[in-house]
Design an enzyme around this catalytic site. Sequence first.
Site, PDB file in Angstrom:
ATOM      1  N   HIS A   1      -0.154   8.184   7.033  1.00 36.33           N
ATOM      2  CA  HIS A   1       1.048   7.680   7.646  1.00 36.33           C
ATOM      3  C   HIS A   1       1.905   8.602   8.075  1.00 36.33           C
ATOM      4  O   HIS A   1       2.983   8.436   8.870  1.00 36.33           O
ATOM      5  CB  HIS A   1       1.895   6.716   6.567  1.00 36.33           C
ATOM      6  CG  HIS A   1       1.134   5.729   6.085  1.00 36.33           C
ATOM      7  ND1 HIS A   1       0.783   5.301   5.057  1.00 36.33           N
ATOM      8  CD2 HIS A   1       0.693   4.467   6.925  1.00 36.33           C
ATOM      9  CE1 HIS A   1      -0.025   4.140   4.659  1.00 36.33           C
ATOM     10  NE2 HIS A   1       0.225   3.427   6.141  1.00 36.33           N
TER      11      HIS A   1
ATOM     12  N   HIS B   1       0.325   7.168   2.478  1.00 36.10           N
ATOM     13  CA  HIS B   1      -0.556   8.361   2.435  1.00 36.10           C
ATOM     14  C   HIS B   1      -0.321   9.216   3.544  1.00 36.10           C
ATOM     15  O   HIS B   1       0.286   9.001   4.351  1.00 36.10           O
ATOM     16  CB  HIS B   1      -1.988   7.794   2.027  1.00 36.10           C
ATOM     17  CG  HIS B   1      -2.611   6.964   3.045  1.00 36.10           C
ATOM     18  ND1 HIS B   1      -2.919   7.368   4.374  1.00 36.10           N
ATOM     19  CD2 HIS B   1      -2.728   5.729   3.079  1.00 36.10           C
ATOM     20  CE1 HIS B   1      -3.483   6.524   5.000  1.00 36.10           C
ATOM     21  NE2 HIS B   1      -3.562   5.313   4.398  1.00 36.10           N
TER      22      HIS B   1
ATOM     23  N   LYS C   1       0.977  -1.226   0.147  1.00 35.36           N
ATOM     24  CA  LYS C   1      -0.003  -0.060   0.040  1.00 35.36           C
ATOM     25  C   LYS C   1       0.876   1.201   0.002  1.00 35.36           C
ATOM     26  O   LYS C   1       1.882   1.308   0.693  1.00 35.36           O
ATOM     27  CB  LYS C   1      -0.784  -0.073   1.400  1.00 35.36           C
ATOM     28  CG  LYS C   1      -1.997  -1.061   1.246  1.00 35.36           C
ATOM     29  CD  LYS C   1      -2.917  -1.029   2.642  1.00 35.36           C
ATOM     30  CE  LYS C   1      -3.839  -2.231   2.545  1.00 35.36           C
ATOM     31  NZ  LYS C   1      -4.618  -2.001   3.803  1.00 35.36           N
TER      32      LYS C   1
END
Length: 571
Positions: free
Chosen positions: A135, A132, A129
Site C-alpha cells: 500500500h 502492508h 486488512k
Amino acid sequence: MLLIEKEIAGIFNKMVENSFEGVEGLKEVDIQPTANDKFGDFQTNFAMMNSKIIGGNPRAIAAKLVEGFFENEIIEKLEIAGPGFINIYLKEEYLGKRINTMTTEKYDFSFLDTHGDVIIDYSSPNIAKRMHIGHLRSTIIGDSIKRIYNHLGYNTVADNHIGDWGTQFGKLIIGYRNWLNKDAYKETPIEELERVYVKFAVESEDNEELNDQARLELKKLHEGDEENHRLWKEFIDVSLNEYNNIYNRLDIEFDTYFGESHYHDIMPGVIEELKEKKIAVESEGAQVVFFPEETKLNPCLVQKGDGAFLYATSDIATVKFRKENYDVNKLIYVTDERQQDHFKQFFAITEMMGWDIEKQHIWFGIMRFADGIFSSRKGNVIKLEELLDEAKRRALEVVEEKNPTLSAEEKDVIAEVVGTGAVKYADLSQNRQSAIIFEWDKILSFEGNTGPYLQYTYARIQSILRKGAEASKNLDENAGVKFIEKAEKALALHMNQFPAAVLKASTTYKPNLITDYLYELAKKFNTFYNACPILNQEDEILYSRLLIADRTAKTLKEGLGLLGMKTVDRM
C-alpha cells in the site's frame, strides 16, 4: 517572484519582436539551464526550433536575434554556439538579488490554470486488512502529488477511496461468526479480522459450501440486513482507526473517505443512463459496453445478469458524483500498473457519456519480493507498521552513535523523522513506473542518494547557522551576495531551478524529479561547503555565504516537504 526562466524569456521575447516583427506562428522561447558552465548559465534553441517558420539557417537566425540584444538588468552577454544555440550569461548582481528574495517571496505560478478542484484518489486499502508495504506506493505518491499541486496554487481534494463494498465482507462475516477469538479481536481487531479472512480462504478450498454461505451473507448485507450491516460498519470503523494511526506516522491527511459503498445508490441510475444512450447493451442477460475496434479495448461488463454491479460501475458513478458535487479541474487516480486496462475502459465510457472532465491514471510499478508479489491471502506480507518501526529502530542506532548526548526524547523524535523519511525517499526517488524489488537494506539505507543524506545536509546547515549566531554573526537577510568561487554561483543557479523542477514533476506526476533535484542540490551545497569557508571569513564574504547556506536549507526543507518528509535541526 517570477521564475528565472520566465524573466530570461521576457528579454528574449522583446528581442524576437524587434528582430522578426510580422512573422507569425513562432514557437515560444524555451529557456533551459546548461549542463556545463563553459556554455553559460542558460541556453535556448529558439533559432533551431523556428528555422523552418522564419526561413533560413539556424545559426544566421541566432545571429540576427543576438544583434537585437539590448542592455538589461538580467543578462550580461549572449554567445552563439554549435548549429544555432544561444548561450546566456547572467549578471551576478541579478542572481544575487534573487538569492535574497527567493525564500521570502512566493514564486509566481499565475500562468497555470488552477481553477476548481484537483481530486486525487489514492491509498485505497481494503477494509479489514492491515496496511502492508504493497500500500506504500499509492499512499505516498498520491500524497506527494497533492503537496506538489498545493504548492503550485491548486485546490486539492484528497480522497481515500477505501474498498468497503465487496465480496470479502460475506467471507468476513462467516469467519467472524465461526472462528473469531474475542480476546484477540478486543486487543488487535484488524489483525484478528485478517486472520479469520485467511482462515476462510484455507477452509473454503475444501468446503465449497462456505463460499455459498458467504455469498448469501453478502446478499443479505446488500439488502439491508440489520445484523450484517452492523458488522460491516464495525469492520470499517476498526479498520479506519488503525489506518489513521499509520497515516499519522506518515504525516498524511485525507479530505474524504468516500468508499465504494458511498456510490452504491448512484449506480442504478448510471446503468439506466448507459442503457438510454445505448452505450450499454444486453449480452447474455448482462449489461455490457462494447468499444470501437480501433480502441483495442475489451468489452466492459457494467452489470451482471443477477443485477450485481462491478468495479467499473462504481468508478463511473464516482465520476458522476464528482462532476455534480465539485468544480472539477481534473481527476487523478493513483494505482498500480495492473489496473491500466480498467482505467482505459471506464475513462472511455465516461467520454462516451459526454462528461468532459480531464482524468489521469497515474500508475506505478508494483513492489514485490524477488520471488513474487505480496498477498494477504497467502499471508506473506510485511506490515507497513513493521516497516516504519524497523526504519525508526535503525535510525535510532545512527542517532545514538552520532549524537549520544541528546535527550532520549529528542533522539526518539529524530529517529521517527529520519526513519520515516528514509522509507518515503527510497520509494519516491524511483521512477514511479518502475517495479521495485523489496529489500530491507535498500529501502532503509542511509548512505548515498537517500532521505537521511538530504536531512543530514539540512541539519549541517542549521549547525553552521547556530555557530554563526554563537559568534554574533547572525544571518543577515539583506546581505549582499558575492560569487567569488565557482561553487557559489553553481549552487545559486541550481537553487533558482527549484520551481522548474516542481513544475515538471507536476506535469509528469513524477516525484522522483524532485528527489533528483534535491540530491543534486545537496551535492552542490557540500561542494560549496568544502570549497568556500564560511565562519572564518571577512564579514562581507561571511554574510554572503551564510545567506547562500540558509537559502539552500530552506529550499531543501521546502522540497522535502513536497515529498511528505520532515527535517530536523540536529541528527
